[in-house]
Write an enzyme that holds these catalytic residues in place. Structure first.
Site, PDB file in Angstrom:
ATOM      1  CE1 TYR A 127      -3.098  -2.826   0.494  1.00  0.00           C
ATOM      2  CE2 TYR A 127      -4.175  -1.549   2.249  1.00  0.00           C
ATOM      3  CZ  TYR A 127      -4.178  -2.807   1.415  1.00  0.00           C
ATOM      4  OH  TYR A 127      -4.814  -3.873   1.379  1.00  0.00           O
ATOM      5  CG  ASP A 209      -0.753 -20.364   3.305  1.00  0.00           C
ATOM      6  OD1 ASP A 209       0.288 -19.207   4.222  1.00  0.00           O
ATOM      7  OD2 ASP A 209      -0.089 -20.658   1.863  1.00  0.00           O
ATOM      8  CG  ASP A 233      -7.352  -3.830   3.859  1.00  0.00           C
ATOM      9  OD1 ASP A 233      -8.720  -3.951   4.500  1.00  0.00           O
ATOM     10  OD2 ASP A 233      -7.052  -3.331   3.299  1.00  0.00           O
TER      11      ASP A 233
END
Ligand code: NAI
Length: 341
Positions: A127, A209, A233
């Site tokens: 980001y 994961d 996020d």
């Protein structure tokens, strides 16, 4: 001489923002919060009124007041202006994104035993805004993830300090260092160094994961999570889904220069203007803000009012499977605060 009530920069936001902000202001007043608000523009609305989604007067106000309550802001998909949320976090170096998720008694959700605080790094990673097309005819694009030693150190330290302050037992470091050996490898290396300075707090590290699967299967095994921007996020929305959804999930953006409190959810354009949005997430963010400005009594009153009404199925909003609307829920919270103080 009594201190004047703290001045808070107020951004009503886009979409459902004004509806849930009005509701939250009513609840704050009912809870006896001693606050003054300075309303400032931002987002898609400000682009129309001020030709700028983040006008200078908004930045000046937050810089001066150091505390803001913010409704959600829309970001155009793919093209158009950059996210104002990201711009605010970077401008004020709000490196902590704190997202508590708690099962509320009576709120329909998959689990009743979740109590997870996600500490998300808020300024770096993919980001950071370093993106470009490469090759002729936009045949490829690159987004660059930036992870720094300083950025990793301060967010992990915040997570361990938070755990200590709030008597939490464990911090889980979430990463993908098996594949992203340099960027995520650096984060993990620094995180382990910092963790070794907190022998009183357990820690583990989990590949992102596997963390997703474990969160869905055994959320009770998680306590405090610390991770980088993108994983934070995504994971915090996943975790919100474990406790009843985005409608009940607050967040705080914290740094040395300012603190901005908001709901985790967006501007929900699909239900904007219908009067059915759940204001709980922003109200819980306002509760975090009250603690931040040292008004814990008012915070407690607000929280008790919210919890009482969340447990009452007649007052449940649509996102939680009920029939109530923003106004009836807010009336209920204000009445409950008035009765029980
Ligand atoms: P969203 O969070 O706005 O909505 C996702 C779904 O949840 C929708 O079905 C919506 O109706 C529902 N929902 C969200 N909040 C709710 C509430 N309080 N009560 C009842 N239902 C609620 O996510 P979406 O649609 O992906 O994004 C919409 C816009 O919001 C985009 O422009 C996005 O960039 C922006 N956004 C802004 C954020 C912020 O200001 N911090 C965070 C996330 C998205």
């Amino acid at each position: 001489m009594t201190q004047p009530a703290p001045l808070v920069s107020l951004i009503r936001g886009d979409g459902i923002g004004p509806e849930i902000t009005d509701a939250t202001l009513r609840m704050l007043e009912a809870a006896g919060a001693a606050l003054r608000f300075e309303e400032v523009p931002a987002g898609a609305g400000a682009l129309t009124t001020h030709q700028d989604p983040l006008p200078a007067l908004t930045l000046t106000s937050i810089e001066k007041n150091k505390v803001a309550l913010k409704g959600p802001l829309s970001t155009p998909m793919g093209t158009g202006f950059r996210s104002v949320n990201v711009a605010l976090r970077q401008h004020f170096d709000l490196y902590v994104n704190l997202r508590p998720a708690l099962s509320f008694p009576g709120v329909p959700s998959r689990y009743q035993n979740v109590d997870i605080v996600t500490v998300r790094e808020n300024t770096e990673d993919i980001y950071a805004g370093i993106e470009h097309f490469v090759g002729p005819g936009r045949s490829a694009a690159e987004s660059i993830a930036v992870i720094t030693r300083l950025g990793s150190e301060r967010i992990v330290r915040y997570a361990f300090e938070y755990a200590r302050r709030h008597k939490r037992k464990k911090v889980s470091i979430i990463h993908k260092a098996n594949i992203l050996k340099m960027s995520n490898g650096l984060f993990l290396e620094v995180a382990k160094q910092v963790a070794s300075e907190y022998p009183d707090i357990q820690h583990d590290d989990v590949i992102v994961d596997a963390a997703c699967m474990k969160l869905v299967l055994f959320p009770e095994r998680f306590d405090v999570i610390v991770t980088m921007n993108l994983f934070g996020d995504i994971l915090s929305d996943l975790i919100a889904g474990l406790v009843g959804g985005l409608g009940v999930s607050p967040g705080a953006n914290l740094g040395e220069k300012a603190a901005i409190f908001e709901a985790v959810h967006g501007s929900a354009p699909d239900i904007a203007g219908m009067g059915i949005a759940n204001p709980t997430a922003l109200a819980l963010a306002a509760e975090m803000m009250l603690h931040h400005v040292g008004q814990s009594d008012a915070a407690g009153r607000l929280r008790r009012g919210l919890l009482a009404c969340l447990a009452d199925e007649r007052l449940r909003t649509k996102d939680l499977g009920g029939q109530a609307n923003t106004r009836t829920f807010t009336d209920g919270v204000c009445a409950s605060i008035g009765q029980n103080g």
